[in-house]
Design an enzyme around this catalytic site. Structure first.
Site, short mmCIF file in Angstrom:
data_model
loop_
_atom_site.label_atom_id
_atom_site.label_comp_id
_atom_site.label_asym_id
_atom_site.label_seq_id
_atom_site.Cartn_x
_atom_site.Cartn_y
_atom_site.Cartn_z
N HIS A 58 41.74 -25.64 57.93
CA HIS A 58 40.87 -26.53 57.17
C HIS A 58 41.62 -27.73 56.58
O HIS A 58 41.04 -28.79 56.39
CB HIS A 58 40.21 -25.74 56.04
CG HIS A 58 39.04 -26.44 55.41
ND1 HIS A 58 37.80 -26.50 56.00
CD2 HIS A 58 38.93 -27.12 54.24
CE1 HIS A 58 36.98 -27.18 55.22
NE2 HIS A 58 37.63 -27.57 54.16
N ASP B 239 38.60 -21.09 59.47
CA ASP B 239 39.74 -22.01 59.38
C ASP B 239 40.51 -21.84 58.09
O ASP B 239 41.34 -22.67 57.72
CB ASP B 239 39.26 -23.47 59.52
CG ASP B 239 38.34 -23.93 58.39
OD1 ASP B 239 38.19 -23.18 57.39
OD2 ASP B 239 37.77 -25.03 58.50
N SER C 246 34.45 -31.18 55.29
CA SER C 246 34.13 -30.11 54.35
C SER C 246 32.84 -30.46 53.60
O SER C 246 31.83 -30.78 54.22
CB SER C 246 35.31 -29.88 53.41
OG SER C 246 35.20 -28.65 52.75
#
Length: 446
Positions: A416, A373, A171
């Site tokens: 995610h 995601d 991320s």
């Protein structure tokens, strides 16, 4: 300038986050568990590199795994790791012969500040955010002091080869490691020109210490959900809520609750309750006076600005991986979440899956942004597009290329959170995926 609505929304979502935090583990579906990386030894010992790394390795550089927004490195949060949850990914990779470190840096700081902290974590010493940068942004120049896990980074071995690292980021961590590479290699012209007395080596440039950069579900172009909400929610709260809910009852003295905002004078006090601390952080003027925070870096316009000066370096291998957990509807083409998506991500995923923006002067968002995601679109995770001239190619395992983005493809049916939580039917598959990546990095031509 941060708008009042952004601040109010951030505060609301932050308290919503910790409502989930205080709930039992039953708040989460089965696929929302997590696994992460352990702390490991304090320093990297080159003498043991041959035994620590896999037998087929052509280089023995340690892998530094950098967490995303509101993350942490090891098991500070109720013995739960960011990388792997209750089962440490770092330990898994170490047991397979790799040397891995998982630093803890600023939870909501800007990528610049986080990169400065990551540098100090690696080589040791007190964090120097830069004289010019700190004065311009209005925070302290110096921060926490680190012992250094790899103090020999950048020095030559007995054969004259530089000791380097592989950087891997999830991320926002992927943006942070890009900034670190940019500063190490090119320095910062403002710091070089204006600080002639005690400039940090980080800002001088000429340091070719990074062998590779791997980004996993990184919002290189920001997130359209952040654009819609104008708040922290897409990047901060959902992941942290998912992880922290595992701990049960909130402990206001838990060290992970310190957001590591020391440079802003916002360090949690020993006698300060959690509520008092959070109130002080969000009542601070920093939210309306600066862009030197994650909330800007992760927006579409903030990511575009970052891409305009953070470039792919010609001597570094760049790899990117996207996660996708949506599918297109037959009649509309809109993307909707797959059944296995973590329930915390469904709202954001639906919005991202049909949002467009053609406003003049704004980043263009069209249907190519829809597969996602739950937090980051596939398009954004592939590599930097907006404001960037970086080249992106499909990864060729036989001949990875330096200085360009080698896109390794999508991980289907993986959201995610799951990629780092790894407590689902995909657990073994995802663990082996990290092992595969470690093997690829260790076999890169030096």
């Amino acid at each position: 300038m941060m708008t009042k609505i952004m601040k109010r929304s951030a505060i609301f979502n932050f308290f919503l986050l910790f409502t989930v935090f205080a709930s039992s583990v039953k708040v989460l579906p089965a696929n929302a568990a997590e696994r992460t990386v352990d702390a490991g030894t304090d320093t990297f010992d080159d003498a043991n590199a041959d035994t620590l790394n896999a037998a087929s390795a052509t280089n023995h550089y340690p892998i530094i795994m950098v967490h995303g927004l509101f993350g942490w490195g090891n098991d500070e949060l109720f013995d739960i790791n960011y990388w792997g949850g209750k089962n440490s990914l770092r330990e898994f990779l170490t047991n397979n012969g790799y040397t891995v470190y998982t630093p803890t840096i600023g939870s909501i700081s800007s990528n610049w500040d986080r990169a400065c902290e990551l540098y100090a974590y690696l080589v040791g010493g007190t964090v120097d955010y830069g004289q010019v940068h700190s004065q311009a942004m209005g925070h302290a120049r110096f921060g926490k002091t680190y012992p250094g896990v790899y103090r020999d980074l950048g020095t030559a071995d007995e054969n004259g080869n530089l000791k380097k690292v592989h950087l891997m980021g999830h991320s926002m961590g992927g943006e942070t490691i890009r900034v670190l590479a940019q500063l190490l290699e090119n320095g910062d012209s403002d710091e070089i020109e204006q600080n002639t007395s005690d400039i940090s080596p980080l800002f001088c440039g000429g340091h070719h210490w990074i062998e590779s950069i791997t980004t996993i579900a990184t919002p290189h172009d920001g997130s359209q959900y952040d654009e819609i909400q104008a708040a922290f929610e897409p990047f901060i709260h959902k992941f942290f809520a998912s992880i922290s809910a595992k701990g049960g009852v909130l402990d206001s003295n838990n060290p992970c609750i310190d957001l590591k905002m020391d440079q802003w004078g916002l360090k949690k006090k020993s006698d300060e309750t959690y509520t008092e601390y959070i109130d002080r952080v969000f009542d601070s003027n920093i939210w309306k006076n600066t862009k030197d925070l994650s909330i800007w870096d992760l927006s579409l316009e903030g990511a575009k600005e970052l891409n305009s000066w953070v470039k792919a370096q010609s001597d570094i291998y760049y790899f990117s991986v996207a996660c996708v957990d949506t599918h297109a509807k037959i009649f509309t083409g809109y993307h909707t979440p797959n059944l296995n998506m973590n329930s915390l991500l469904i709202k954001s995923s639906i919005i991202m899956g049909n949002y467009t923006n053609h406003s003049e002067g704004k980043v263009l968002v069209d249907s190519s942004w829809w597969p996602n995601d739950g937090i980051v679109s596939v398009r954004s995770a592939i590599g930097p597009h907006e404001g960037s001239a970086d080249e992106i190619i499909d990864y060729n395992p036989d001949s990875p290329v330096r200085g360009v983005w080698n896109y390794m493809g999508e991980l289907d049916d993986v959201d995610h959170l799951e990629i780092v939580e790894q407590e689902s039917s995909h657990q073994k598959e995802l663990q082996n995926k990290f092992l595969e990546w470690a093997q690829i990095l260790s076999q890169l031509p030096d």
